[in-house]
Write an enzyme that holds these catalytic residues in place. Structure first.
Site, PDB file in Angstrom:
ATOM      1  N   ARG A 120     -46.836  14.604  26.499  1.00 50.58           N
ATOM      2  CA  ARG A 120     -47.676  15.683  27.085  1.00 50.58           C
ATOM      3  C   ARG A 120     -47.398  17.060  26.488  1.00 50.58           C
ATOM      4  O   ARG A 120     -47.708  18.087  27.087  1.00 50.58           O
ATOM      5  CB  ARG A 120     -47.525  15.736  28.603  1.00 50.58           C
ATOM      6  N   LYS A 142     -55.467  25.517  16.422  1.00 48.20           N
ATOM      7  CA  LYS A 142     -56.419  24.401  16.437  1.00 48.20           C
ATOM      8  C   LYS A 142     -55.760  23.207  15.767  1.00 48.20           C
ATOM      9  O   LYS A 142     -55.223  23.334  14.654  1.00 48.20           O
ATOM     10  CB  LYS A 142     -57.691  24.761  15.670  1.00 48.20           C
ATOM     11  N   GLU A 184     -61.521  30.357   2.256  1.00 47.97           N
ATOM     12  CA  GLU A 184     -61.257  30.900   3.602  1.00 47.97           C
ATOM     13  C   GLU A 184     -60.842  32.376   3.502  1.00 47.97           C
ATOM     14  O   GLU A 184     -61.100  33.154   4.420  1.00 47.97           O
ATOM     15  CB  GLU A 184     -60.179  30.077   4.323  1.00 47.97           C
ATOM     16  N   LYS A 226     -57.134  36.841  11.141  1.00 47.00           N
ATOM     17  CA  LYS A 226     -57.192  35.663  12.020  1.00 47.00           C
ATOM     18  C   LYS A 226     -56.431  35.920  13.315  1.00 47.00           C
ATOM     19  O   LYS A 226     -56.905  35.575  14.402  1.00 47.00           O
ATOM     20  CB  LYS A 226     -56.651  34.425  11.308  1.00 47.00           C
ATOM     21  N   GLU A 236     -62.022  29.916  21.619  1.00 49.31           N
ATOM     22  CA  GLU A 236     -63.377  29.979  21.059  1.00 49.31           C
ATOM     23  C   GLU A 236     -64.476  30.018  22.118  1.00 49.31           C
ATOM     24  O   GLU A 236     -65.456  29.278  22.059  1.00 49.31           O
ATOM     25  CB  GLU A 236     -63.598  28.807  20.083  1.00 49.31           C
ATOM     26  N   ARG A 240     -64.204  33.917  18.305  1.00 44.61           N
ATOM     27  CA  ARG A 240     -63.514  33.020  17.373  1.00 44.61           C
ATOM     28  C   ARG A 240     -64.496  32.157  16.581  1.00 44.61           C
ATOM     29  O   ARG A 240     -64.205  31.747  15.458  1.00 44.61           O
ATOM     30  CB  ARG A 240     -62.489  32.138  18.115  1.00 44.61           C
ATOM     31  N   ASN A 244     -66.017  30.471  11.821  1.00 36.55           N
ATOM     32  CA  ASN A 244     -66.653  29.252  11.308  1.00 36.55           C
ATOM     33  C   ASN A 244     -67.801  29.537  10.343  1.00 36.55           C
ATOM     34  O   ASN A 244     -68.643  28.660  10.117  1.00 36.55           O
ATOM     35  CB  ASN A 244     -67.175  28.413  12.481  1.00 36.55           C
ATOM     36  N   HIS A 247     -69.061  26.815   8.045  1.00 37.06           N
ATOM     37  CA  HIS A 247     -68.444  25.539   8.422  1.00 37.06           C
ATOM     38  C   HIS A 247     -69.450  24.517   8.960  1.00 37.06           C
ATOM     39  O   HIS A 247     -69.250  23.322   8.796  1.00 37.06           O
ATOM     40  CB  HIS A 247     -67.329  25.759   9.453  1.00 37.06           C
ATOM     41  N   HIS A 251     -69.165  21.235   7.186  1.00 33.35           N
ATOM     42  CA  HIS A 251     -68.776  19.978   7.848  1.00 33.35           C
ATOM     43  C   HIS A 251     -69.824  18.898   7.585  1.00 33.35           C
ATOM     44  O   HIS A 251     -69.490  17.712   7.456  1.00 33.35           O
ATOM     45  CB  HIS A 251     -68.599  20.192   9.352  1.00 33.35           C
ATOM     46  N   HIS A 264     -62.197  20.631   1.692  1.00 32.50           N
ATOM     47  CA  HIS A 264     -62.737  21.410   2.815  1.00 32.50           C
ATOM     48  C   HIS A 264     -63.195  22.802   2.338  1.00 32.50           C
ATOM     49  O   HIS A 264     -64.300  23.246   2.652  1.00 32.50           O
ATOM     50  CB  HIS A 264     -61.668  21.521   3.906  1.00 32.50           C
TER      51      HIS A 264
HETATM   52  P1  NAD Z   1     -54.530  19.282   2.303  1.00 26.22           P
HETATM   53  O1  NAD Z   1     -53.641  19.371   3.459  1.00 26.22           O
HETATM   54  O2  NAD Z   1     -55.208  17.976   2.014  1.00 26.22           O
HETATM   55  O3  NAD Z   1     -53.721  19.749   1.001  1.00 26.22           O
HETATM   56  C1  NAD Z   1     -54.354  19.739  -0.238  1.00 26.22           C
HETATM   57  C2  NAD Z   1     -53.601  18.906  -1.278  1.00 26.22           C
HETATM   58  O4  NAD Z   1     -52.496  19.664  -1.765  1.00 26.22           O
HETATM   59  C3  NAD Z   1     -53.005  17.617  -0.749  1.00 26.22           C
HETATM   60  O5  NAD Z   1     -53.089  16.632  -1.743  1.00 26.22           O
HETATM   61  C4  NAD Z   1     -51.551  17.993  -0.490  1.00 26.22           C
HETATM   62  O6  NAD Z   1     -50.695  16.875  -0.506  1.00 26.22           O
HETATM   63  C5  NAD Z   1     -51.277  18.919  -1.649  1.00 26.22           C
HETATM   64  N1  NAD Z   1     -50.240  19.906  -1.449  1.00 26.22           N
HETATM   65  C6  NAD Z   1     -49.963  20.606  -0.325  1.00 26.22           C
HETATM   66  N2  NAD Z   1     -49.042  21.547  -0.593  1.00 26.22           N
HETATM   67  C7  NAD Z   1     -48.712  21.426  -1.894  1.00 26.22           C
HETATM   68  C8  NAD Z   1     -47.828  22.121  -2.749  1.00 26.22           C
HETATM   69  N3  NAD Z   1     -47.153  23.185  -2.331  1.00 26.22           N
HETATM   70  N4  NAD Z   1     -47.717  21.705  -4.019  1.00 26.22           N
HETATM   71  C9  NAD Z   1     -48.468  20.655  -4.475  1.00 26.22           C
HETATM   72  N5  NAD Z   1     -49.344  19.981  -3.728  1.00 26.22           N
HETATM   73  C10 NAD Z   1     -49.460  20.366  -2.449  1.00 26.22           C
HETATM   74  O7  NAD Z   1     -55.712  20.364   2.388  1.00 26.22           O
HETATM   75  P2  NAD Z   1     -55.763  21.883   2.886  1.00 26.22           P
HETATM   76  O8  NAD Z   1     -56.803  22.512   2.061  1.00 26.22           O
HETATM   77  O9  NAD Z   1     -54.435  22.487   2.977  1.00 26.22           O
HETATM   78  O10 NAD Z   1     -56.312  21.740   4.382  1.00 26.22           O
HETATM   79  C11 NAD Z   1     -57.582  21.229   4.657  1.00 26.22           C
HETATM   80  C12 NAD Z   1     -57.613  20.735   6.090  1.00 26.22           C
HETATM   81  O11 NAD Z   1     -57.339  21.834   6.968  1.00 26.22           O
HETATM   82  C13 NAD Z   1     -58.915  20.161   6.507  1.00 26.22           C
HETATM   83  O12 NAD Z   1     -58.702  18.959   7.190  1.00 26.22           O
HETATM   84  C14 NAD Z   1     -59.491  21.200   7.442  1.00 26.22           C
HETATM   85  O13 NAD Z   1     -60.332  20.645   8.417  1.00 26.22           O
HETATM   86  C15 NAD Z   1     -58.256  21.768   8.046  1.00 26.22           C
HETATM   87  N6  NAD Z   1     -58.414  23.124   8.576  1.00 26.22           N
HETATM   88  C16 NAD Z   1     -57.925  23.364   9.828  1.00 26.22           C
HETATM   89  C17 NAD Z   1     -58.008  24.629  10.361  1.00 26.22           C
HETATM   90  C18 NAD Z   1     -57.418  24.916  11.704  1.00 26.22           C
HETATM   91  O14 NAD Z   1     -57.631  26.009  12.225  1.00 26.22           O
HETATM   92  N7  NAD Z   1     -56.653  24.008  12.269  1.00 26.22           N
HETATM   93  C19 NAD Z   1     -58.595  25.670   9.624  1.00 26.22           C
HETATM   94  C20 NAD Z   1     -59.074  25.399   8.360  1.00 26.22           C
HETATM   95  C21 NAD Z   1     -58.976  24.115   7.837  1.00 26.22           C
HETATM   96  N1  GLY Z   2     -60.742  27.784  11.253  1.00 25.13           N
HETATM   97  C1  GLY Z   2     -61.427  28.317  12.365  1.00 25.13           C
HETATM   98  C2  GLY Z   2     -60.565  28.650  13.544  1.00 25.13           C
HETATM   99  O1  GLY Z   2     -59.373  28.522  13.507  1.00 25.13           O
HETATM  100  O2  GLY Z   2     -61.077  29.009  14.557  1.00 25.13           O
END
Ligand code: NAD
Ligand code: GLY
Length: 361
Positions: A120, A142, A184, A226, A236, A240, A244, A247, A251, A264
């Site tokens: 939890r 998030k 972003e 942010k 949101e 917030r 997006n 997005h 998406h 992404h």
């Molecule tokens: P990712 O986590 O897939 O990382 C990208 C690639 O880089 C992967 O292959 C990873 O293994 C590699 N990598 C990571 N760090 C590295 C490093 N220092 N050196 C070498 N390789 C490295 O992708 P991302 O772009 O970081 O994140 C995308 C995800 O984030 C999506 O799923 C998206 O929906 C999510 N997201 C979430 C939020 C939120 O608010 N929670 C906001 C924006 C995006």
């Molecule tokens: N990436 C959008 C948010 O965190 O609200």
């Protein structure tokens, strides 16, 4: 080191940004509830950064459980989430165990959702290693997994206790991933920070070349934007949603092509080009504004045209967006460069036309 605060009352937390921070475990140690940590990473990031981190924590008496997941957006699903739970239970992790995410947004979203739900809810720390995670996904709480029918559809709000962005980790990041993070970064300029947009236009080449000072500035400014938005509207209910921009279109691209086919950030870039084109059609931006937007995204190494899924398929996928209220699509659009708004009254024909104008093939 640069430090910011996410102001959420008793759940406020610091964001530290700087080169070499992963080696400085004192920041992490002071945010652990007990000397118990489960570090979640993936098979690409773990060999680069996990051994040194785990050894440093163990030297300080922390019991460390290492959980290494497969790499990729395609694994951001319930199966991988369950692997985290399997490892937490097999290693008798407790309520006082802090889950530490070491990786990009995929690891952060999975580990964060595990932290929100294991027993939890357990403490959570973010150690983001991609530009995208350092400027966006590690901040704001998030967490989610994907469903085959929709991106980030299952999740929770669960704030970390600390975000430690070691900018030195960006040196191992592939250039395509750096560009995805820049999407972003550009987003913050477009939605609420016109001065930052101008700074980005002047400094995009330094950012792509990995200039440390430029990257630190861009990360700090992005996190500041942010943090302000999240402090105002954590879950949101209003402002917030402006984070997006691009997005809803993006998406649709990610789900339409299968999660992982486009990065992404790439999907968000093409989505922001669509949002800019739609804003022009509504008379808010002029041609020069749209050209400025697409030129900057192009210089960041990002696509400004979506894949040819067909406008009908885009609209079908966009109808699944989390911002939909009572079946009504709500879109983030630009009244001006640096000023975003959310609208639910745009005619479908206009949305369709903007998509068609911004699709390859
Ligand atoms: P990712 O986590 O897939 O990382 C990208 C690639 O880089 C992967 O292959 C990873 O293994 C590699 N990598 C990571 N760090 C590295 C490093 N220092 N050196 C070498 N390789 C490295 O992708 P991302 O772009 O970081 O994140 C995308 C995800 O984030 C999506 O799923 C998206 O929906 C999510 N997201 C979430 C939020 C939120 O608010 N929670 C906001 C924006 C995006
Ligand atoms: N990436 C959008 C948010 O965190 O609200």
């Amino acid at each position: 080191m640069r430090t910011l605060n996410v102001a959420l009352g008793a759940r406020s937390y610091p964001i530290h940004i700087g080169a070499g921070l992963l080696a400085r475990t004192e920041r992490l140690l002071e945010r652990l509830r007990a000397p118990l940590a489960a570090v979640v990473s993936n098979e690409t990031v773990a060999p680069l950064y996990l051994p040194a981190l785990a050894a440093a924590l163990r030297r300080e008496g922390v019991r460390v459980t290492e959980i290494v997941l497969p790499d990729g957006e395609a694994h951001k699903d319930w199966r991988t989430l369950n692997r985290i739970f399997d490892a937490l239970l097999a290693n008798r992790c407790e309520r006082a165990t802090t889950i530490v995410a070491l990786g990009g947004g995929v690891v952060g979203d999975l580990a964060g959702f595990a932290a929100a739900t294991y027993q939890r809810g357990v403490p959570f720390i973010q150690l983001p290693t991609t530009l995208l995670a350092q400027v966006d996904s590690s901040v704001g709480g998030k967490t989610s997994i994907n469903h085959p029918l929709g991106k980030n559809m299952i999740g929770a709000f669960w704030q970390p206790r600390l975000v430690l962005a070691d900018t030195a980790t960006l040196k191992t990041l592939p250039p395509r991933e750096l560009s995805a993070g820049l999407a972003e970064v550009v987003k913050y300029g477009l939605i609420r920070d016109p001065a930052f947009l101008e700074w980005l236009e002047a400094n995009m080449d330094r950012l792509r070349a990995g200039d440390e000072e430029a990257l630190e500035h861009a990360i700090e400014r992005s996190c500041r934007n942010k943090a302000e938005v999240v402090a105002e509207d954590e879950t949101e209910a209003g402002a917030r949603a402006l984070l997006n921009l691009g997005h809803t279109f993006g998406h649709a691209i990610e789900t339409g092509l299968g999660h992982g086919a486009w990065l992404h950030g790439e999907a968000v870039a093409a989505g922001m080009a669509m949002a800019a084109e739609l804003s022009r059609r509504l008379g808010w931006l002029d041609e020069a504004d749209v050209e400025r937007t697409t030129a900057l995204l192009g210089r960041a190494g990002l696509p400004v045209q979506g894949p040819p899924l067909g406008a009908g398929r885009y609209l079908e996928l966009m109808a699944l967006d989390k911002k939909v209220v009572a079946g009504r699509l709500r879109l983030v659009l630009l009244e001006a460069l640096g000023r975003a708004v959310i609208r639910d009254d745009v005619a479908e024909a206009e949305v369709r036309a903007a998509i068609e104008a911004c699709c390859r093939g």
